[in-house]
Design a protein around this motif. Structure first.
Motif, PDB file in Angstrom:
ATOM      1  N   ASP A 125      24.256  28.407  81.269  1.00  0.00           N
ATOM      2  CA  ASP A 125      23.890  27.219  82.050  1.00  0.00           C
ATOM      3  C   ASP A 125      23.206  26.174  81.189  1.00  0.00           C
ATOM      4  O   ASP A 125      23.454  24.971  81.334  1.00  0.00           O
ATOM      5  CB  ASP A 125      22.987  27.617  83.219  1.00  0.00           C
ATOM      6  N   ALA A 126      22.339  26.620  80.269  1.00  0.00           N
ATOM      7  CA  ALA A 126      21.623  25.677  79.410  1.00  0.00           C
ATOM      8  C   ALA A 126      22.590  24.951  78.477  1.00  0.00           C
ATOM      9  O   ALA A 126      22.493  23.724  78.287  1.00  0.00           O
ATOM     10  CB  ALA A 126      20.550  26.408  78.603  1.00  0.00           C
ATOM     11  N   ASN A 127      23.521  25.685  77.892  1.00  0.00           N
ATOM     12  CA  ASN A 127      24.497  25.067  76.992  1.00  0.00           C
ATOM     13  C   ASN A 127      25.423  24.114  77.744  1.00  0.00           C
ATOM     14  O   ASN A 127      25.758  23.033  77.254  1.00  0.00           O
ATOM     15  CB  ASN A 127      25.330  26.155  76.305  1.00  0.00           C
ATOM     16  N   PHE A 128      25.836  24.538  78.919  1.00  0.00           N
ATOM     17  CA  PHE A 128      26.708  23.703  79.743  1.00  0.00           C
ATOM     18  C   PHE A 128      25.988  22.411  80.125  1.00  0.00           C
ATOM     19  O   PHE A 128      26.550  21.313  80.017  1.00  0.00           O
ATOM     20  CB  PHE A 128      27.123  24.476  80.993  1.00  0.00           C
ATOM     21  N   LYS A 129      24.733  22.534  80.529  1.00  0.00           N
ATOM     22  CA  LYS A 129      23.950  21.358  80.916  1.00  0.00           C
ATOM     23  C   LYS A 129      23.788  20.403  79.734  1.00  0.00           C
ATOM     24  O   LYS A 129      23.859  19.169  79.912  1.00  0.00           O
ATOM     25  CB  LYS A 129      22.581  21.760  81.444  1.00  0.00           C
ATOM     26  N   ALA A 130      23.588  20.942  78.542  1.00  0.00           N
ATOM     27  CA  ALA A 130      23.416  20.090  77.368  1.00  0.00           C
ATOM     28  C   ALA A 130      24.660  19.221  77.141  1.00  0.00           C
ATOM     29  O   ALA A 130      24.550  18.030  76.823  1.00  0.00           O
ATOM     30  CB  ALA A 130      23.141  20.947  76.136  1.00  0.00           C
TER      31      ALA A 130
END
Length: 406
Positions: A125-130
């Motif tokens: 989720d963090a990578n996708f959000k970035a």
């Protein structure tokens, strides 16, 4: 003649200057196979693809050197007068590359994100959000591209477990297709939750099996209004890849589904990458959805046509058209609708030639060695002797100049 089939209702997403979805024509896309860090080779292949008629071109952006090269190649393309929108294809480290190389993020017209290759667990989720944050900051659209070869295993495992508990479990392939749809739609919902506008999202759910591809696109088309990118992934080489892609995409397009297409052919060693563009165009043109280049109708040959002359002439005319199209497209608007017939005997030759804008009926075995030429249904000349090829080419050019010249 273009065919009007009711299209699935989707929103319109702008990719550079190209509108995708809505009532706009289906767009042809391709992908380079050069090392993107190699500025010159990627530049040259992109030019070749664009001149062949690719309206969107995708590049692999997999390492820092590739990300650093992207703005340089885009600048070189624009200076050369090539304005094809460029899509960055990201897997595994896209969040790092897009944030560390802001000029790369600005230069690209769209980002392709594979939710199965973004990260695992909390990092997903963090990578996708970035990546979505970068798209928002640069006002770029995103294609959320799910592929069955890299499907999010957490989603697939969960859905397999849930299916196993049902009184009547579905077969594994059905569950896999549903997991692909779930991955695409949940990722789109997540992207919108982070602030990406609804009209900045394109979806794809690509599989390498024809029946699975048809089924998964039929289903996802019912559940969203995002534009859909079609493609039989890893279609294969030569006739197998062409036939499989044509069969799958033809069925889906005929149902009004699909807004961009790519034909993922494995090129023969040393072969031009432009073959995938030509096949994609021919799928759309032979189905009557769009016109890209003059079409040549030619007969397959039989016992009446033991000479190879009509085959040679058809091949020469087809090659001549492909070679000239980049300049014809600019000089002769509408020339892509031209219909040409190169026929091999008296059985269907004159009739097909009359139906074309310009056609020639070459003599079959035992026939009088003369070749009548028809223009818009009327016989205008009879060619014979060694000069048939140059004379017919000249008549073709005269017709194009007269009908399509500005």
């Amino acid at each position: 003649m273009q065919i009007r089939i009711p299209r699935r209702q989707s929103i319109t997403v702008k990719v550079g200057h190209i509108p995708v979805g809505g009532s706009h024509p289906v767009v042809v896309q391709s992908m380079t196979n050069t090392d993107t860090a190699d500025v010159e080779s990627t530049f040259k292949q992109t030019i070749e693809l664009a001149e062949a008629g690719s309206e969107l071109v995708r590049w692999t952006v997999n390492v820092k050197e590739a990300a650093a090269a992207v703005p340089k190649i885009v600048e070189k393309l624009r200076a050369a007068g090539c304005h094809v929108p460029i899509i960055g294809d990201f897997h595994y480290n896209g969040h790092t590359l897009l944030t560390e190389f802001p000029e790369c993020a600005k230069a690209l017209s769209k980002y392709r994100i594979n939710p199965g290759n973004v990260g695992f667990g909390a990092k997903h989720d963090a990578n996708f959000k970035a990546m979505i944050d970068v798209a928002i900051a640069n006002d770029k659209p995103v294609r959320i591209g799910v592929n069955w070869g890299s499907l999010d295993q957490a989603i697939l495992a969960r859905m397999m477990d849930e299916n196993a508990k049902l009184p009547k479990p579905k077969d594994a392939r059905s569950v896999m297709r549903e997991a692909m749809i779930e991955s695409a739609l949940s990722s789109a919902k997540m992207a919108e939750g982070y602030g990406l506008p609804h009209d900045h999202i394109i979806l794809s759910v690509k599989i390498s099996e024809v029946q699975d591809l048809i089924a998964v696109y039929q289903e996802i088309a019912k559940r969203c209004d995002f534009p859909l990118h079609l493609g039989l992934t890893e279609a294969g080489m030569g006739s197998k890849g062409i036939v499989a892609s044509s069969a799958a995409l033809g069925v889906i397009l005929q149902q009004g589904i699909g807004d961009t297409i790519r034909v993922s052919l494995t090129p023969a060693p040393g072969a031009s990458r432009t073959e995938e563009v030509i096949v994609a165009q021919q799928i759309l043109q032979t189905m009557g959805f769009r016109a890209f280049s003059p079409m040549v109708t030619s007969c397959p040959g039989c016992g009446r046509t033991t000479s190879t002359f009509f085959q040679e002439l058809a091949d020469q005319i087809q090659t001549y058209i492909r070679t000239e199209m980049p300049s014809w497209r600019k000089k002769y608007p509408g020339v892509e609708t031209l219909q040409i017939a190169v026929m091999g005997c008296i059985v269907n030759g004159p009739g097909e030639s009359k139906h074309a804008n310009i056609g020639i009926s070459l003599p079959g075995t035992g026939e009088d060695p003369k070749a009548p030429v028809y223009i818009d249904g009327e016989k205008v000349a009879t060619l014979q002797g060694a000069a048939i090829v140059p004379e017919f080419k000249q008549m073709l050019m005269n017709y194009i100049e007269k009908r399509f010249s500005q």
